[in-house]
Design an enzyme around this catalytic site. Structure first.
Site, mmCIF file in Angstrom:
data_model
loop_
_atom_site.group_PDB
_atom_site.id
_atom_site.type_symbol
_atom_site.label_atom_id
_atom_site.label_comp_id
_atom_site.label_asym_id
_atom_site.label_seq_id
_atom_site.Cartn_x
_atom_site.Cartn_y
_atom_site.Cartn_z
ATOM 1 C CG ASP A 297 -1.856 -1.133 1.298
ATOM 2 O OD1 ASP A 297 -2.124 -1.728 0.242
ATOM 3 O OD2 ASP A 297 -2.332 -1.447 2.411
HETATM 4 P P1 AP5 Z 1 -1.090 -5.800 3.409
HETATM 5 O O1 AP5 Z 1 -1.536 -6.789 2.402
HETATM 6 O O2 AP5 Z 1 -0.218 -6.201 4.508
HETATM 7 O O3 AP5 Z 1 -0.416 -4.642 2.810
HETATM 8 P P2 AP5 Z 1 0.300 -4.587 1.625
HETATM 9 O O4 AP5 Z 1 0.524 -3.162 1.539
HETATM 10 O O5 AP5 Z 1 -0.294 -5.254 0.453
HETATM 11 O O6 AP5 Z 1 1.660 -5.366 2.151
HETATM 12 P P3 AP5 Z 1 2.341 -6.685 1.737
HETATM 13 O O7 AP5 Z 1 3.293 -7.007 2.807
HETATM 14 O O8 AP5 Z 1 1.362 -7.697 1.302
HETATM 15 O O9 AP5 Z 1 3.132 -6.117 0.563
HETATM 16 P P4 AP5 Z 1 3.044 -6.511 -0.955
HETATM 17 O O10 AP5 Z 1 3.315 -7.957 -1.121
HETATM 18 O O11 AP5 Z 1 1.844 -5.956 -1.594
HETATM 19 O O12 AP5 Z 1 4.257 -5.676 -1.452
HETATM 20 P P5 AP5 Z 1 5.729 -6.176 -1.629
HETATM 21 O O13 AP5 Z 1 6.157 -7.102 -0.548
HETATM 22 O O14 AP5 Z 1 5.872 -6.623 -3.027
HETATM 23 O O15 AP5 Z 1 -2.397 -5.111 3.918
HETATM 24 C C1 AP5 Z 1 -2.445 -3.932 4.571
HETATM 25 C C2 AP5 Z 1 -3.847 -3.403 4.641
HETATM 26 O O16 AP5 Z 1 -4.774 -4.136 3.859
HETATM 27 C C3 AP5 Z 1 -4.383 -3.413 6.044
HETATM 28 O O17 AP5 Z 1 -4.277 -2.114 6.566
HETATM 29 C C4 AP5 Z 1 -5.844 -3.867 5.873
HETATM 30 O O18 AP5 Z 1 -6.756 -3.005 6.518
HETATM 31 C C5 AP5 Z 1 -6.029 -3.850 4.394
HETATM 32 N N1 AP5 Z 1 -7.037 -4.812 3.932
HETATM 33 C C6 AP5 Z 1 -7.089 -6.148 4.136
HETATM 34 N N2 AP5 Z 1 -8.218 -6.664 3.604
HETATM 35 C C7 AP5 Z 1 -8.904 -5.620 3.051
HETATM 36 C C8 AP5 Z 1 -10.145 -5.514 2.363
HETATM 37 N N3 AP5 Z 1 -10.909 -6.560 2.105
HETATM 38 N N4 AP5 Z 1 -10.511 -4.274 1.936
HETATM 39 C C9 AP5 Z 1 -9.728 -3.190 2.168
HETATM 40 N N5 AP5 Z 1 -8.554 -3.238 2.815
HETATM 41 C C10 AP5 Z 1 -8.147 -4.442 3.255
HETATM 42 O O19 AP5 Z 1 6.553 -4.861 -1.359
HETATM 43 C C11 AP5 Z 1 6.268 -3.616 -1.969
HETATM 44 C C12 AP5 Z 1 7.551 -2.825 -1.999
HETATM 45 O O20 AP5 Z 1 8.090 -2.730 -0.684
HETATM 46 C C13 AP5 Z 1 8.672 -3.442 -2.824
HETATM 47 O O21 AP5 Z 1 8.571 -3.156 -4.173
HETATM 48 C C14 AP5 Z 1 9.880 -2.787 -2.175
HETATM 49 O O22 AP5 Z 1 10.075 -1.501 -2.674
HETATM 50 C C15 AP5 Z 1 9.505 -2.716 -0.727
HETATM 51 N N6 AP5 Z 1 10.038 -3.863 0.018
HETATM 52 C C16 AP5 Z 1 9.380 -5.002 0.388
HETATM 53 N N7 AP5 Z 1 10.179 -5.832 1.076
HETATM 54 C C17 AP5 Z 1 11.390 -5.207 1.175
HETATM 55 C C18 AP5 Z 1 12.654 -5.519 1.779
HETATM 56 N N8 AP5 Z 1 12.861 -6.692 2.428
HETATM 57 N N9 AP5 Z 1 13.650 -4.614 1.675
HETATM 58 C C19 AP5 Z 1 13.468 -3.446 1.024
HETATM 59 N N10 AP5 Z 1 12.321 -3.088 0.440
HETATM 60 C C20 AP5 Z 1 11.285 -3.945 0.503
#
Ligand code: AP5
Ligand code: NA
EC number: 2.7.1.20
Length: 342
Positions: A297
């Site tokens: 997000d």
């Molecule tokens: P959540 O799914 O946790 O949030 P998200 O933002 O999607 O986080 P993820 O951990 O799943 O990340 P991602 O896999 O999308 O991104 P990525 O890892 O590729 O959910 C959060 C929210 O969802 C909650 O607040 C909740 O309320 C809401 N929600 C749930 N159900 C819902 C519903 N039905 N309706 C509405 N809202 C709902 O990473 C992205 C970027 O991060 C990468 O490109 C990179 O730049 C960086 N990054 C990631 N890992 C690293 C690392 N190890 N080191 C450096 N940079 C990193």
């Protein structure tokens, strides 16, 4: 109403209050939850929410995917009301808390308020480096299209140039999504959509497919990309290949579709028309990672904060990665008080 700031971004999604805590794997098993997933709860989870608030030390954190992204975008833009949010809450403490936090961040919240149903919540269950999300949409699920037809909201929509809707909202009100997306295409604006979670492609594929032709920018992570490919019957799990195929799907306007897929610490894959680019991510050292909840997000919030200023893809990706890293260093989707991004 005074004119909106230039290039205003409208977001539409479920405003949810996250109930975050750390749990054992056995707790997830008990409630039939996977370690890393985002699902909608059903009736059997009602008792889980009771157990969480009774027996665990929980943190209440403003959540809801698009609302998170808008708060992050506002934090970077550092000038209020560049973003407007539509979604439904109840008339209660949680709804008030969400509105207060969003307004503090500078988001212009235009909630539809349901007097009889409670504000939605999302259990964010941390288990080691994994997190399982189980959303109880409640009032968020009662959003209706007529909220967008209100005169003041019509004016906002007419003036806005960018739209961001989550796949999560497809379970709630597809006609409202189609309305914004159609308006966007008609006036040559930009409509952006997030795939949000694998279950959207798995169980809401027909509705998703109606919206895709109107999508100018498509976001997702590698699991969501794989579920999208699978629903199409594309026999590949290669993120680049899926991004190319997604970009090439039929489109209403002539503007080429942009596809942006993140893959945690692996490079961000961007397809513009038929050109693939990979943007490497600077890995955060293990000791700086608090939790990745909200990383995706935050990435979108950072990306859009630049994109709506016409900054170009490279700058947008760089800001997305910056924002994601700041969020990873904190609990939930929260930002430090000062934004050092230039
Ligand atoms: P959540 O799914 O946790 O949030 P998200 O933002 O999607 O986080 P993820 O951990 O799943 O990340 P991602 O896999 O999308 O991104 P990525 O890892 O590729 O959910 C959060 C929210 O969802 C909650 O607040 C909740 O309320 C809401 N929600 C749930 N159900 C819902 C519903 N039905 N309706 C509405 N809202 C709902 O990473 C992205 C970027 O991060 C990468 O490109 C990179 O730049 C960086 N990054 C990631 N890992 C690293 C690392 N190890 N080191 C450096 N940079 C990193
Ligand atoms: Na975090």
């Amino acid at each position: 109403m005074s004119p909106l700031p230039e290039n205003t971004l409208i977001g539409m999604c479920n405003p949810l209050l996250d109930i975050q805590t750390t749990v054992e794997k056995s707790f997830l098993d008990k409630w039939g939850l996977k370690e890393n997933d985002a699902i909608l709860c059903d009736d059997k989870h009602n008792d889980m929410f009771t157990e969480l608030t009774k027996d665990f030390t929980v943190e209440y954190i403003p959540g809801g995917a698009a609302q998170n992204s808008l708060r992050v975008a506002q934090w970077i833009l550092n000038s209020p009301n560049r973003t407007v949010f539509f979604g439904a809450v109840g008339k209660d403490q949680y709804g008030e808390l969400l509105a207060t936090k969003a307004k503090e961040a500078g988001v212009n919240v235009q909630y539809q308020i349901n007097e009889t149903v409670k504000t939605g919540t999302c259990a964010a269950l941390i288990n080691g480096t994994h997190r399982s999300l189980c959303a109880h949409l409640a009032a968020a699920n009662t959003f209706t299209q007529d909220h967008l037809q209100k005169e003041e909201n019509q004016k906002i929509i007419e003036q806005a140039k960018y739209f961001y809707v989550t796949g999560f909202f497809i379970t709630v009100c597809p006609p409202a999504i189609i309305q914004l997306a159609t308006h966007s295409a008609e006036f040559n604006k930009t409509f952006t959509l997030n795939l949000s979670a694998p279950f959207i492609s798995q169980f809401f594929f027909d509705k998703l497919s109606e919206i895709i032709p109107l999508v100018d920018v498509l976001f997702g992570n590698e699991d969501e990309a794989a579920a999208f490919a699978n629903a199409h019957g594309w026999e590949t799990t290669c993120v680049k290949e899926i991004a190319l195929k997604a970009a090439a799907l039929p489109k209403k306007s002539t503007k080429p579709r942009l596809v942006v897929f993140t893959q945690g610490p692996e490079p961000v894959v961007v397809v513009e028309g038929d050109k693939v680019t990979e943007y490497p991510v600077t890995r955060l050292p293990k000791e700086e990672i608090v939790d990745t909840n909200g990383a995706g997000d935050a990435f979108v919030g950072g990306f859009l904060s630049q994109f709506i200023q016409g900054k170009g893809i490279e700058a947008s990706v760089a800001c997305g990665s910056y924002a994601a890293q700041e969020i990873i260093k904190k609990h939930g989707c929260t930002v430090p008080s000062v934004c050092k991004y230039h």
